[in-house]
Enzyme design. Structure first.
Site, short mmCIF file in Angstrom:
data_model
loop_
_atom_site.label_atom_id
_atom_site.label_comp_id
_atom_site.label_asym_id
_atom_site.label_seq_id
_atom_site.Cartn_x
_atom_site.Cartn_y
_atom_site.Cartn_z
N LYS A 49 5.56 -9.06 -0.05
CA LYS A 49 6.11 -7.72 -0.18
C LYS A 49 5.00 -6.74 -0.54
O LYS A 49 4.01 -7.11 -1.17
CB LYS A 49 7.15 -7.67 -1.31
CG LYS A 49 8.40 -8.48 -1.10
CD LYS A 49 9.28 -8.39 -2.34
CE LYS A 49 10.53 -9.23 -2.24
NZ LYS A 49 11.52 -8.67 -1.30
N ARG A 83 18.64 -17.19 0.66
CA ARG A 83 19.60 -17.99 1.43
C ARG A 83 19.15 -19.45 1.54
O ARG A 83 19.98 -20.34 1.68
CB ARG A 83 19.82 -17.36 2.80
CG ARG A 83 18.59 -17.31 3.69
CD ARG A 83 18.73 -16.28 4.80
NE ARG A 83 18.73 -14.92 4.28
CZ ARG A 83 18.88 -13.84 5.04
NH1 ARG A 83 19.03 -13.96 6.35
NH2 ARG A 83 18.87 -12.64 4.50
#
Length: 464
Positions: free
Chosen positions: A240, A314
């Protein structure tokens, strides 16, 4: 009115359409005082009324316009706006309103003082309304504080080991069974996706399993909570930017919410066999970090091509969901700070709600709205399912499309829930990004109150 309340200062809370009638019933001095200060019942505005000696005789707080019913947010701003004295409500409120106001006062009194103890302004003390649901208020206030403290704590002090320790303390308090798989034990026990995401961190990944039942609860329905516990998310090798990492201490917000909800349920004695699974990792970068293009094994037996290492939530959830799904609980709910797409669609205040049963989704949304803890139903649109395809594995962890990211995240998780008849997925933000009365910038325990009310309605609780 209690003896303590008789020694405290009366606090009147008034809507703007009540001011004129209320003022007309007061003494000429109070009527003149309100007129001089042009008090019109503006929401969260406070006016202190002195007596003849200059001491505070009473306080008047504004509730603003009547819209949407009385909620805890009407009261949350008063503890920080009143002087640090003790107050009691001068009016009589119905049970539901009294409960909302009492919880609002407790919520607005929260201070995160771990790193500067005693340096925050002291809030006013406000007596709980006599006819409030005191057990609910106490349980909710304690649980919301638990979640907010966990989320607000930086990752250096709330890494996988510390979050697991907090879960253990909760289990011990409620005499629940506690089990944990750590590091290489995850591979032996069949949780390869959790291990892959967390293996690059100096703090070993782990999976927490807490199980609790009320006395003689063997034949009760099974209820399972799953919470995403990514204690810090660098994005992995798909790193990020610094702005994207700034709030990533909150990426364990799903686990914090699950812990808070479990605490409320156990305190109330929910009539269900409760299980909570928390996959806890730090998504870091090192020589053994998982890579874009890797194919991961999962507990379910499905293989997953890693399209992006920043879609790690996830991956850790899928192993935990598979473990829970094998037990076929009556209801399974997962909580996760899963997608930025949900925030683009709904903003920071509305968690996205997905589910396999439309009736359950609508009932939860209805109860949560009544509790002023809204959840917004979103579609598990099967037409998008093929977007998660991979040419070399059973599926990819991201879709090629730039649209519908929250739906793709939910559809990915759905692949790992095949046996459970009723599954809910809540994609939440766990953060309040703007300063508001009683709701400072910082952790927000979304969905705890609404989910609790729904589960108490669905299963019943022994303390009511």
């Amino acid at each position: 009115m209690t003896a303590d309340a008789t020694r405290s200062i009366p606090l009147w809370l008034l809507y703007d359409d009540e001011i004129d009638a209320w003022r007309a019933e007061r003494s000429p001095f109070i009527e003149s005082w309100l007129n001089e200060h042009n008090f019109k019942g503006e929401k969260h505005r406070v006016l202190l009324v002195p007596d003849s000696t200059g001491a505070v005789e009473m306080a008047v707080g504004g509730l603003g316009k009547r819209q949407g019913g009385l909620s805890l947010w009407h009261a949350a701003g008063f503890p920080e706006r009143l002087p640090p004295r003790r107050f009691h409500l001068a009016q009589t409120w119905n049970d539901a309103e009294a409960t909302q106001l009492s919880l609002g006062f407790a919520y607005g009194s929260y201070r995160f003082e771990r790193y500067r103890p005693g340096k925050c302004d002291r809030p006013a003390t406000i007596e709980s309304c006599p006819n409030a649901d005191h057990a609910y208020v106490a349980g909710a206030a304690e649980s919301l504080k638990l979640a907010r403290d966990l989320i607000n704590t930086p990752a250096a002090d709330m890494g996988p080991q510390e979050l697991a320790a907090a879960a253990r303390l909760l289990a011990e308090r409620h005499r629940a069974d506690y089990k944990v798989w750590v590091g290489e034990d995850l591979l032996t026990a069949g949780f390869p996706a959790i291990h892959a995401v967390g293996r690059a961190s100096a703090a070993a990944p782990r999976l927490i399993d807490i199980q609790w039942s009320p006395p003689r609860g063997e034949n009760l329905p099974r209820l399972t909570l799953v919470g995403k516990g990514v204690c810090f998310d660098s994005g992995g090798l798909d790193i990020k930017p610094s702005s994207g990492m700034a709030l990533m201490k909150k990426d364990m917000g799903g686990a914090a919410v699950a812990l808070a909800l479990a605490n409320m349920l156990m305190l109330a004695g929910v009539k269900a066999r409760l299980r909570m699974l928390l996959p806890i990792v730090e998504n870091s970068i090192s020589g053994n970090a998982y890579r874009p293009g890797d194919v991961l094994e999962t507990r379910k037996g499905l293989t997953v091509e890693v399209g992006n290492t920043d879609a790690e939530g996830r991956l850790v959830l899928c192993d935990a969901l598979s473990l829970a799904d094998a037990e076929r609980p009556d209801l399974m709910i997962d909580f996760a700070t899963l997608t930025g797409a949900a925030r683009v669609a709904l903003g920071p205040e509305l968690p996205a709600l997905f589910g396999s049963d439309d009736t359950t989704v609508q009932n939860l949304a209805r109860v949560a709205a009544a509790e002023h803890d809204p959840l917004w139903p979103m579609p598990l649109w099967a037409g998008y399912d093929d977007e998660l395809g991979s040419k070399i594995a059973d599926l990819n962890n991201v879709a090629a499309s730039g649209f519908a990211g929250a739906i793709f995240g939910a559809l990915f998780l759905k692949r790992f829930v095949t046996e459970t008849p009723d599954w809910l997925h809540i994609d939440l933000y766990a953060w309040n990004p703007k300063e508001r009365p009683g709701r400072g910038v910082g952790a927000e325990a979304h969905a705890v109150r609404g989910a609790y009310r729904y589960l108490a309605e669905r299963y019943g609780v022994s303390s009511r």
